[in-house]
Structures are given as C-alpha cells and as structure tokens.
Design a protein around this motif. Structure first.
Motif, PDB file in Angstrom:
ATOM      1  N   GLU A 138     -66.342 -39.650 -27.616  1.00 10.55           N
ATOM      2  CA  GLU A 138     -65.613 -40.336 -28.664  1.00 10.55           C
ATOM      3  C   GLU A 138     -66.550 -41.357 -29.325  1.00 10.55           C
ATOM      4  OE1 GLU A 138     -63.031 -39.468 -29.893  1.00 10.55           O
ATOM      5  OE2 GLU A 138     -61.302 -39.318 -28.573  1.00 10.55           O
ATOM      6  N   PRO A 139     -66.388 -41.679 -30.600  1.00  8.74           N
ATOM      7  CA  PRO A 139     -65.280 -41.250 -31.469  1.00  8.74           C
ATOM      8  C   PRO A 139     -65.541 -39.930 -32.182  1.00  8.74           C
ATOM      9  CG  PRO A 139     -66.616 -42.806 -32.655  1.00  8.74           C
ATOM     10  CD  PRO A 139     -67.248 -42.684 -31.277  1.00  8.74           C
ATOM     11  N   SER A 150     -62.772 -37.282 -31.940  1.00 10.41           N
ATOM     12  CA  SER A 150     -61.594 -37.576 -32.750  1.00 10.41           C
ATOM     13  C   SER A 150     -61.880 -37.459 -34.247  1.00 10.41           C
ATOM     14  CB  SER A 150     -61.066 -38.982 -32.441  1.00 10.41           C
ATOM     15  OG  SER A 150     -60.475 -39.036 -31.157  1.00 10.41           O
ATOM     16  N   GLU A 205     -61.639 -33.905 -35.166  1.00 13.39           N
ATOM     17  CA  GLU A 205     -60.241 -33.483 -35.296  1.00 13.39           C
ATOM     18  C   GLU A 205     -59.665 -33.959 -36.627  1.00 13.39           C
ATOM     19  OE1 GLU A 205     -57.870 -32.562 -31.272  1.00 13.39           O
ATOM     20  OE2 GLU A 205     -57.876 -34.666 -31.861  1.00 13.39           O
ATOM     21  N   GLN A 206     -59.937 -35.189 -36.969  1.00 11.02           N
ATOM     22  CA  GLN A 206     -59.423 -35.760 -38.210  1.00 11.02           C
ATOM     23  C   GLN A 206     -59.918 -34.978 -39.423  1.00 11.02           C
ATOM     24  OE1 GLN A 206     -60.996 -39.599 -39.822  1.00 11.02           O
ATOM     25  NE2 GLN A 206     -58.925 -40.375 -39.477  1.00 11.02           N
ATOM     26  N   TYR A 247     -61.404 -29.257 -32.449  1.00 11.88           N
ATOM     27  CA  TYR A 247     -60.132 -29.624 -31.824  1.00 11.88           C
ATOM     28  C   TYR A 247     -60.358 -29.885 -30.336  1.00 11.88           C
ATOM     29  CZ  TYR A 247     -58.625 -27.613 -36.209  1.00 11.88           C
ATOM     30  OH  TYR A 247     -58.487 -27.345 -37.552  1.00 11.88           O
ATOM     31  N   ILE A 248     -59.946 -31.073 -29.869  1.00 10.88           N
ATOM     32  CA  ILE A 248     -60.099 -31.414 -28.460  1.00 10.88           C
ATOM     33  C   ILE A 248     -59.143 -30.558 -27.638  1.00 10.88           C
ATOM     34  CG2 ILE A 248     -59.854 -33.234 -26.725  1.00 10.88           C
ATOM     35  CD1 ILE A 248     -60.514 -35.255 -28.952  1.00 10.88           C
ATOM     36  N   SER A 259     -60.608 -32.437 -21.228  1.00  9.11           N
ATOM     37  CA  SER A 259     -61.389 -33.629 -20.904  1.00  9.11           C
ATOM     38  C   SER A 259     -62.238 -33.372 -19.666  1.00  9.11           C
ATOM     39  CB  SER A 259     -60.464 -34.821 -20.646  1.00  9.11           C
ATOM     40  OG  SER A 259     -61.154 -35.867 -19.990  1.00  9.11           O
ATOM     41  N   ILE A 286     -59.435 -44.481 -35.741  1.00 15.23           N
ATOM     42  CA  ILE A 286     -60.236 -43.667 -34.825  1.00 15.23           C
ATOM     43  C   ILE A 286     -60.658 -44.486 -33.612  1.00 15.23           C
ATOM     44  CG2 ILE A 286     -62.459 -42.510 -34.539  1.00 15.23           C
ATOM     45  CD1 ILE A 286     -60.495 -40.780 -35.957  1.00 15.23           C
ATOM     46  N   SER A 343     -57.562 -44.736 -31.329  1.00 19.66           N
ATOM     47  CA  SER A 343     -57.248 -43.502 -30.593  1.00 19.66           C
ATOM     48  C   SER A 343     -58.280 -43.227 -29.508  1.00 19.66           C
ATOM     49  CB  SER A 343     -57.165 -42.312 -31.551  1.00 19.66           C
ATOM     50  OG  SER A 343     -58.412 -42.029 -32.157  1.00 19.66           O
ATOM     51  N   SER A 344     -59.539 -43.578 -29.766  1.00 16.36           N
ATOM     52  CA  SER A 344     -60.589 -43.379 -28.765  1.00 16.36           C
ATOM     53  C   SER A 344     -60.378 -44.302 -27.573  1.00 16.36           C
ATOM     54  CB  SER A 344     -61.967 -43.645 -29.389  1.00 16.36           C
ATOM     55  OG  SER A 344     -62.227 -42.763 -30.454  1.00 16.36           O
ATOM     56  N   ARG A 389     -57.406 -43.056 -25.572  1.00 18.48           N
ATOM     57  CA  ARG A 389     -57.704 -41.858 -24.788  1.00 18.48           C
ATOM     58  C   ARG A 389     -58.492 -42.220 -23.532  1.00 18.48           C
ATOM     59  NH1 ARG A 389     -59.018 -38.279 -28.765  1.00 18.48           N
ATOM     60  NH2 ARG A 389     -57.079 -37.122 -28.581  1.00 18.48           N
TER      61      ARG A 389
END
Length: 320
Positions: free
Chosen positions: A181-182, A185, A188-189, A194-195, A198, A262, A265-266, A269
């Motif tokens: 990250e980031p 993400s 994905e944005q 696509y994640i 993990s 971002i 969200s990172s 996560r």
C-alpha cells in the motif's frame, strides 16, 4: 519537502537542547505509519529527541549506511541483520524494537475475481519482488503453503527493481503482482488491478520491519534507545486507539502526493490485519517464524538463537 524539513530541524538539535538521532528507513511507506505518527505528534520531542529521518532504498544500502556510521538506527527487515551478522563482525547488528509484525504486501490481479482461490495462480505469470527480500520469501512461503511450487507451477518474474514493479504491471507485465500500500489501493481506484488476497494474513506474525543498531551504539546510548522506544510505543498505542481517518490526516504531510482517502484506506487495511506492531517487543515465536520462511526460501545462512541478535530489554521496560 518532509525529509528536508526533518533534516533541517535535526541539524539544529543542539540549539533545541534535544538529542539528535539519525534514522535510515529502507523505504518511505504508509506501512511504517507509527514512526511518522511519533514524529508528527511530537512523541520523540517529548522524550528529548530530535529525529533525522532519511530514506535509503534497498536493505543492503540501508545496512551499509548503518555499518558505516551514516545512521544511528536502521529501519529495515530483520532478515538483513541475519545476512550481515552471518558475514562476521565484531560489532553485531541488534534488533531492539519492532515496527511491523506481518508482511505488508497484497496480491493484486489484473482482472477482478469474485471468489479468489490460490490455485488460480497456477499457470499464470506472477510479477513478484526481489529474490532474497522478505516480500519475495513470504510470497513463496504462502504459495507453497497452498500447494503451489513458485518455480514450477507458474511463471515467476523476480528480476524487476522494486521501484519499477508497479510501472511494469501497469504496462502489461504479469497477470498477478505483489504490491504494498498505497500502490495496491491506487491501482484499484484507477481500475488497473484488484486486491484479491493479503500475504500478511497468510504468513502470520514475523518481525517484518524492525529498528536495529550496532551493539556498540546501543551500549553507549542506552538512555537514547530507551527514550526512542518510549516514543515509539506511544505512537503504536495511539495508532490503534485512534480512528483511521485521524491517523491518515496526521501522516498526510509525509505523503503529499497521495489522496487522503487512499492513505485512510491503507491505514485501515493495515490496522485490520494487525500489520502495525502493537508494542515494540520482537518475540521469539516471530523470530523463529522469520527463520522458517527464510529457510524455506533457501536464503537462511544459519539458524540463529533469538537472544543473539534480539534485545527486548528496552521494549519490556516501557511495557512495565
């Protein structure tokens, strides 16, 4: 801008009456959130320390900087201390505080996958990380755990420089990629990836990134190390006690080119999977798990007793 400011203020440490501590971080990442929190929230200054933080890309270069006295403390994967100490030294590198306790990478697919299973990697092209580094060793460990031979069951690409992995995937290389990250993400944005899994959740707790110093520095600067660990622990507690949005706002000055959404969200996560260590103690189970992963990858020079290169004295003291 951030690093410049840190260096400038650190150089005036004597005027401030604060003790200067030079830290070399192996990369600049949201994965290292607690150290930036400790700086931004003033936890180090509360302990009488002024931090000079510089980024020295690559574990080998970070360790060279530490060994040559270009830094007092290194923030890097614990495996590097094993590599360096195995070469023989009169002044061994000692791990004294843990920052992250899981792998920080995610498996990103070029196409969206609703119900991902690891066997989907069989026959695919996987753009991995550098051979011998923890991200790559962890990924191989996880693949083998799921019955996949990373060198036989898929096309594994691991000769791309760290800085060029994301651009290579963007330009069409690989069906899957391993990203921190980031970047994961952001992909994905932007619809670039696509994640789907993990590596941190799959591999368990390990001393993924730790603070380490030469044994001589620790012995000669016990007060500084104690203050440093105190400030770190305050930050670790604060990160988990504070909403991710506020944590993201706090570290945003260190990531001026990254959207706050971002960053948030990172952080969330990493918090959700407990990637940030909750205290500075590197425990024996984590150390042994690290060596198991290195051994599985064929990269462990020799097994090292926990007490040899790990000092938890300062971390245990702060917890009391």
């Amino acid at each position: 801008m951030v690093i410049f400011t840190l260096i400038f203020t650190a150089c005036t440490a004597q005027l401030d009456g604060l003790q200067k501590v030079r830290i070399a971080e192996v990369t600049h990442s949201i994965f290292y959130t607690p150290i930036y929190v400790a700086i931004e929230k003033g936890f180090f200054e509360e302990e009488g320390l002024k931090i000079n933080l510089t980024t020295v890309p690559g574990g080998d270069k970070t360790m060279t900087t530490l060994i040559s006295d270009g830094a007092d403390i290194a923030l890097v994967g614990s495996e590097t201390s094993i590599y360096v100490n195995a070469q023989g030294t009169d002044d061994p590198i000692i791990n004294f505080a843990q920052l992250t306790q899981t792998d920080g990478t995610f498996l990103v697919s070029r196409e969206p996958i609703e119900n991902f299973t690891w066997d989907m990697l069989e026959g695919s092209t996987f753009l991995g990380q550098r051979k011998g580094g923890m991200p790559q060793m962890v990924s191989e460990y996880v693949l083998k755990k799921h019955g996949i031979d990373p060198h036989e069951d898929l096309e594994l690409i691991q000769n791309v420089d760290f800085a060029n992995i994301a651009p290579s995937f963007s330009s069409g290389t690989g069906e899957f990629v391993q990203l921190f990250e980031p970047t994961a993400s952001i992909f994905e944005q932007e619809g670039k990836g696509y994640i789907v899994a993990s590596f941190g959740e799959e591999s368990g707790h390990i001393p993924y990134t730790t603070f380490m110093a030469k044994e001589s520095y620790i012995n000669e600067n016990e007060e500084i190390i104690e203050k440093f660990v105190n400030a770190l622990y305050k930050a670790q507690q604060w990160v988990y006690d504070t909403p991710s949005e506020e944590v993201a706002e706090t570290i945003a000055p260190f990531f001026e080119d990254t959207d706050l959404e971002i960053i948030t969200s990172s952080v969330e996560r990493y918090k959700a999977q407990k990637s940030f260590a909750e205290d500075p103690i590197l425990d024996e189970e984590e150390w042994n798990n690290l060596q198991d992963i290195m051994e599985e990858a064929g990269e462990l020079p020799e097994r090292i007793d926990y007490e040899t290169y790990v000092n938890t004295e300062f971390a245990e003291k702060v917890l009391k």
